[in-house]
Design a protein around this motif. Structure first.
Motif, mmCIF file in Angstrom:
data_model
loop_
_atom_site.group_PDB
_atom_site.id
_atom_site.type_symbol
_atom_site.label_atom_id
_atom_site.label_comp_id
_atom_site.label_asym_id
_atom_site.label_seq_id
_atom_site.Cartn_x
_atom_site.Cartn_y
_atom_site.Cartn_z
ATOM 1 N N MET A 5 3.298 -1.604 -3.983
ATOM 2 C CA MET A 5 4.472 -1.065 -4.662
ATOM 3 C C MET A 5 4.642 -1.659 -6.058
ATOM 4 N N SER A 6 4.069 -2.831 -6.300
ATOM 5 C CA SER A 6 4.185 -3.466 -7.611
ATOM 6 C C SER A 6 3.448 -2.696 -8.701
ATOM 7 N N MET A 7 2.607 -1.736 -8.329
ATOM 8 C CA MET A 7 1.866 -0.960 -9.311
ATOM 9 C C MET A 7 2.665 0.210 -9.874
ATOM 10 N N PHE A 8 3.844 0.485 -9.325
ATOM 11 C CA PHE A 8 4.646 1.626 -9.758
ATOM 12 C C PHE A 8 5.694 1.157 -10.768
ATOM 13 N N ASP A 9 5.788 1.881 -11.894
ATOM 14 C CA ASP A 9 6.763 1.518 -12.928
ATOM 15 C C ASP A 9 7.955 2.457 -12.979
ATOM 16 N N PRO A 64 1.661 18.997 14.603
ATOM 17 C CA PRO A 64 1.968 18.587 13.229
ATOM 18 C C PRO A 64 2.326 17.102 13.186
ATOM 19 N N VAL A 65 2.013 16.446 12.055
ATOM 20 C CA VAL A 65 2.346 15.033 11.853
ATOM 21 C C VAL A 65 2.989 14.901 10.473
ATOM 22 N N PRO A 66 4.311 14.760 10.382
ATOM 23 C CA PRO A 66 4.981 14.624 9.084
ATOM 24 C C PRO A 66 5.073 13.162 8.649
ATOM 25 N N ALA A 67 5.295 12.942 7.349
ATOM 26 C CA ALA A 67 5.478 11.594 6.815
ATOM 27 C C ALA A 67 6.231 11.685 5.493
ATOM 28 N N GLY A 68 7.011 10.642 5.166
ATOM 29 C CA GLY A 68 7.754 10.607 3.913
ATOM 30 C C GLY A 68 7.878 9.187 3.387
ATOM 31 N N TYR A 69 7.893 9.038 2.030
ATOM 32 C CA TYR A 69 7.876 7.710 1.413
ATOM 33 C C TYR A 69 8.731 7.693 0.144
ATOM 34 N N PHE A 70 9.320 6.516 -0.135
ATOM 35 C CA PHE A 70 10.135 6.311 -1.337
ATOM 36 C C PHE A 70 9.869 4.910 -1.864
ATOM 37 N N ILE A 71 9.591 4.786 -3.170
ATOM 38 C CA ILE A 71 9.365 3.491 -3.813
ATOM 39 C C ILE A 71 10.218 3.426 -5.082
ATOM 40 N N GLN A 72 10.897 2.273 -5.286
ATOM 41 C CA GLN A 72 11.712 2.085 -6.490
ATOM 42 C C GLN A 72 11.496 0.686 -7.060
ATOM 43 N N PRO A 73 10.996 0.579 -8.300
ATOM 44 C CA PRO A 73 10.939 -0.732 -8.955
ATOM 45 C C PRO A 73 12.351 -1.231 -9.245
ATOM 46 N N ILE A 74 12.594 -2.514 -9.016
ATOM 47 C CA ILE A 74 13.886 -3.125 -9.333
ATOM 48 C C ILE A 74 13.854 -3.738 -10.726
ATOM 49 N N ASN A 75 12.784 -4.439 -11.032
ATOM 50 C CA ASN A 75 12.522 -4.977 -12.363
ATOM 51 C C ASN A 75 11.018 -5.168 -12.483
ATOM 52 N N ASP A 76 10.550 -5.950 -13.454
ATOM 53 C CA ASP A 76 9.105 -6.086 -13.631
ATOM 54 C C ASP A 76 8.462 -6.985 -12.580
ATOM 55 N N LYS A 77 9.245 -7.567 -11.685
ATOM 56 C CA LYS A 77 8.715 -8.417 -10.619
ATOM 57 C C LYS A 77 8.883 -7.815 -9.222
ATOM 58 N N TRP A 78 10.042 -7.221 -8.995
ATOM 59 C CA TRP A 78 10.404 -6.788 -7.648
ATOM 60 C C TRP A 78 10.412 -5.259 -7.525
ATOM 61 N N ALA A 79 10.058 -4.794 -6.323
ATOM 62 C CA ALA A 79 10.190 -3.372 -5.978
ATOM 63 C C ALA A 79 10.539 -3.282 -4.498
ATOM 64 N N TRP A 80 11.145 -2.171 -4.127
ATOM 65 C CA TRP A 80 11.418 -1.936 -2.709
ATOM 66 C C TRP A 80 11.051 -0.505 -2.364
ATOM 67 N N GLY A 81 10.872 -0.265 -1.092
ATOM 68 C CA GLY A 81 10.503 1.077 -0.664
ATOM 69 C C GLY A 81 10.800 1.294 0.807
ATOM 70 N N PHE A 82 10.720 2.545 1.210
ATOM 71 C CA PHE A 82 11.011 2.916 2.600
ATOM 72 C C PHE A 82 10.047 4.008 3.021
ATOM 73 N N GLY A 83 9.452 3.843 4.191
ATOM 74 C CA GLY A 83 8.525 4.830 4.719
ATOM 75 C C GLY A 83 8.942 5.309 6.094
ATOM 76 N N MET A 84 8.668 6.577 6.381
ATOM 77 C CA MET A 84 8.859 7.164 7.712
ATOM 78 C C MET A 84 7.549 7.856 8.082
ATOM 79 N N PHE A 85 6.863 7.322 9.092
ATOM 80 C CA PHE A 85 5.552 7.835 9.476
ATOM 81 C C PHE A 85 5.264 7.416 10.907
ATOM 82 N N SER A 86 4.100 7.772 11.409
ATOM 83 C CA SER A 86 3.733 7.420 12.780
ATOM 84 C C SER A 86 2.357 6.775 12.795
#
Length: 417
Positions: free
Chosen positions: A61-65, A105-127
């Motif tokens: 996740m640190s690769m996303f700006d 069928p197999v669904p999946a969803g993902y969200f990534i958000q940088p907080i600053n240049d050091k930290w990021a958070w994200g949430f995934g729903m998958f199997s």
């Protein structure tokens, strides 16, 4: 052949009848994204070309700006058969089944958000695990006829921290919700009515675990990822009943149709992955992965009821397994990327095959592409053909042969903000 003996042996829960042939080893699912499917999931912990990397390595996740979201839908179409050999032609034909596993069928969803240049958070729903098998009501070995279904959903929040320009780490929590259903019919060789159930078990439950990962970026064109996802004990609670008369000495699982509470703990294994990504020039990159799965944690399935004890039990005796994959991406122009890959999956039931999980080694061949609709949006498509080896085994004096291939397609949309 002693049908009653075979029936009693097979009435135990069958966790994943040949479902392994349609995804990964055992009843593991690796279908987390369309982009990954097109490269046979090679390099998944390091490529980080969209938010679906969250399912494999939180450190990436640190690769996303900027904010990134991805949604994927995969469809698995299996082609699986099981054949029995008792030496009696009529009975063998009744034990054969050419369409064991239905499409899913197999669904999946993902969200990534940088907080600053050091930290990021994200949430995934998958199997990470799932299965579905169906037998006709008149299948000769009645207690494996019917339906077996396991559906899991992993809710996975994560954080990452960039230590410096070359190294990042990440961690997450896993809340896994599962539903399970087992319906077993009496079958054509049973003295009981064909309309009844030899066993009916249905329930749901939760299990909890954690995951960690690290990313080493030598430079923008070469990077390596490593990740670990802990084992999860998925604890089901639900109801069990059998239309077999209660107290029948030849079958201790009968409840005479009365519903009783049932519970089952399913031990889902831990997963370790190492991946690499190397962009050789402007047009071509190669990627690769080694995935180890601790299937030795899965030794048996034992459903119980308070005050009664075990109502279903079967040994599975899985062994640890691995998957190796190699792939390449061709960057044709700013709009189009093409990819391909292949993988080998080692079976975890190689030392103890059973009719409930007649699992065999398999090969995967993938093709896919990405089309960039704009600077913010892209569309991924992937296709994989899985070729399973044919395997044979003996259970309760019956020789079985099983083989399974599968066709998998997936679409995915990615957007950045």
């Amino acid at each position: 052949m002693n049908i009653r003996k075979l029936s009693q042996a097979l009435i135990a829960t069958s966790a994943a009848l040949t479902a392994a042939h349609v995804n990964a080893a055992g009843f593991q699912l690796v279908e987390h994204s369309a982009s990954g499917l097109g490269r046979s999931f090679a390099g998944e912990a390091a490529v980080a070309d969209n938010a679906s990397v969250l399912a494999r390595n939180p450190a990436a996740m640190s690769m996303f700006d900027s904010i990134a979201v991805s949604g994927a839908l995969t469809y698995i179409k299996p082609d699986v058969y099981v054949k029995g050999n008792t030496g009696v032609n009529a009975l063998d034909r009744a034990l054969d089944n050419e369409d064991v596993v239905p499409g899913a069928p197999v669904p999946a969803g993902y969200f990534i958000q940088p907080i600053n240049d050091k930290w990021a958070w994200g949430f995934g729903m998958f199997s990470n695990f799932g299965l579905s098998t169906e037998y006709p009501d008149d299948y000769a070995a009645g207690p494996i006829a019917g339906q077996t279904e396991l559906i899991t959903l992993n809710l996975n929040p994560n954080v990452s921290y960039r230590v410096n320009s070359h190294f990042s780490i990440g961690a997450g929590l896993n809340a896994v919700y599962g539903t399970a259903k087992l319906i077993r019919n009496f079958g054509s060789n049973s003295p009981f009515p064909a309309s009844g159930n030899a066993a009916h078990l249905k329930g749901d439950g939760w299990g909890y675990g954690w995951n960690v990962g690290a990313m080493w970026e030598i430079n923008p064109n070469h990077r390596y990822g490593i990740s670990y996802r802990s084992k999860v004990d998925l604890k089901f609670k639900g109801d069990f009943y059998s239309d077999i008369p209660e107290g029948l000495s030849t079958n201790p699982y009968g409840t005479g149709g009365e519903e009783i509470p049932g519970k089952l703990t399913l031990n889902l294994p831990d997963i370790f992955e190492f991946s690499g990504y190397n962009r050789l020039n402007q047009a071509v990159a190669v990627h690769y992965s080694y995935v180890w799965t601790g299937w030795s944690t899965f030794q048996e399935i034992n459903a119980t009821s308070d005050g009664i004890g075990s109502v279903m039990q079967k040994d599975e005796k899985f062994s640890d397994s691995y998957r190796v994959s190699f792939g390449a991406t061709w960057y044709l122009n700013p709009e189009w990327e093409l990819r391909a890959g292949m993988a080998f999956d080692r079976s975890p039931s190689r030392t103890h095959k059973t009719i409930s999980i007649p699992d065999n080694d398999r090969y995967n061949y993938g093709l896919g592409f990405t089309y960039h609709l704009s600077e913010q949006g892209s569309l991924d498509a992937g296709f994989t053909y899985i070729q399973g080896k044919e395997g044979s085994f003996n259970e309760e004096g019956v020789e079985f042969v099983s083989k399974g291939d599968a066709y998998i397609v997936a679409l995915q949309y990615n957007h950045s903000f």
